[in-house]
Design a protein around this motif. Structure first.
Motif: not given
Length: 318
Positions: A21-41
């Motif tokens: 349950s804890k692992l599922t919660y952590l894996l479903n937290l919002p990430t900054e992948v899109r933000a970092h993708k925009a920064i790299n571009r």
């Protein structure tokens, strides 16, 4: 009896379920992948534009400044830390970051510069070809032998260079451990078998101050083009030890690497250093001093450093 066994199975499943349950919660937290993708571009686009604007007799890449472009940052709680900051940093500079108030945002600024945090407004432009390394004030060790910790990210570093850096930092215990490990490997002693079973056992006998120096030595060995040090002197005793670290920070920029041939410095890429000092006097060795003021502004003044960077003159990589 059957009921007892069933109860044990159900209890063990309950423990596993809580972990899942804890692992599922952590894996479903919002990430900054899109933000970092925009920064790299954005970095790639700005790097391409900057190369077209720079006019240089040597490598144009070396003349591209690092830039804060209308940069702002607001914490999740809504408190604004920086607002509309626009600054340029020439490659090869040493910058000390101060604050006029307590909790003024020095660590946040370093995390922004070290690409650990994306700004909430504007951009921080660091050319895409530069390696950026953020160095926290908390020593981080891997569960590996000391040598692997030291050369992480730079495994081809000659042993002689590593040893010279350890000597400069006054790391007698680390020097002894490295030599001992080398002897055990060459002679295949019983100690080698113990090290293979417990590769991190050396950490138990090392004082915290020595671990902190290992954390710093790793940076000087790797020699990134942009080094962002968060309070590198925090765990170093005042006096000669701090002077050693400051001198090596200065050398990293001036010689474009520590214990690398001075005669070939012009063929290596410039090294830029940001750091937060413990005392105001320690900031004066920098080329430039940034002071975080109220209302999220940053004032700039010159330090006593006199580093002047020239572009590389041929295509030998550094």
């Amino acid at each position: 009896e059957i009921f007892g066994e069933l109860y044990e199975v159900l209890m063990s499943m309950n423990v596993i379920f809580r972990s899942l349950s804890k692992l599922t919660y952590l894996l479903n937290l919002p990430t900054e992948v899109r933000a970092h993708k925009a920064i790299n571009r954005a970095r790639r686009k700005m790097s391409k534009e900057a190369r077209g604007l720079v006019q240089a007799t040597g490598f144009a890449d070396d003349c591209m400044p690092l830039q804060l472009v209308s940069m702002g940052y607001t914490y999740q709680a809504g408190r604004q830390c920086f607002k509309d900051v626009s600054l340029k940093v020439h490659q090869g500079s040493v910058l000390a970051i101060m604050s006029s108030t307590e909790h003024g945002g020095r660590s946040t600024l370093l995390r922004l510069l070290g690409q650990c945090l994306p700004p909430t407004e504007g951009h921080i432009f660091i050319p895409t070809h530069l390696r950026v390394l953020h160095v926290s004030n908390k020593p981080m060790m891997m569960d590996t032998p000391l040598w692997d910790n030291l050369v992480f990210g730079a495994r081809d570093t000659p042993r002689e260079r590593v040893m010279e850096i350890l000597k400069d930092l006054g790391m007698s215990q680390a020097l002894e451990e490295v030599n001992k490990h080398a002897e055990d490997r060459s002679e295949k002693t019983d100690n080698l078998e113990k090290q293979l079973k417990n590769p991190d056992r050396w950490q138990v006998s090392f004082p915290f101050s020595e671990l902190a120096k290992i954390h710093l030595a790793r940076v000087f060995i790797m020699s990134p083009e942009v080094a962002v040090f968060q309070r590198p002197l925090l765990h170093v005793s005042q006096g000669s030890s701090r002077e050693q670290v400051l001198r090596m920070i200065r050398t990293l920029a001036a010689n474009r690497g520590v214990h690398l041939p001075a005669a070939s410095a012009h063929r290596r890429r410039p090294r830029t250093v940001f750091f937060t000092p413990e005392l105001e006097a320690e900031a004066e060795m920098a080329d430039t001093i940034w002071t975080i003021e109220a209302q999220g502004r940053i004032s700039v003044r010159k330090g006593q450093g006199t580093n002047r960077v020239t572009p590389r003159r041929n295509r030998a990589a550094g």
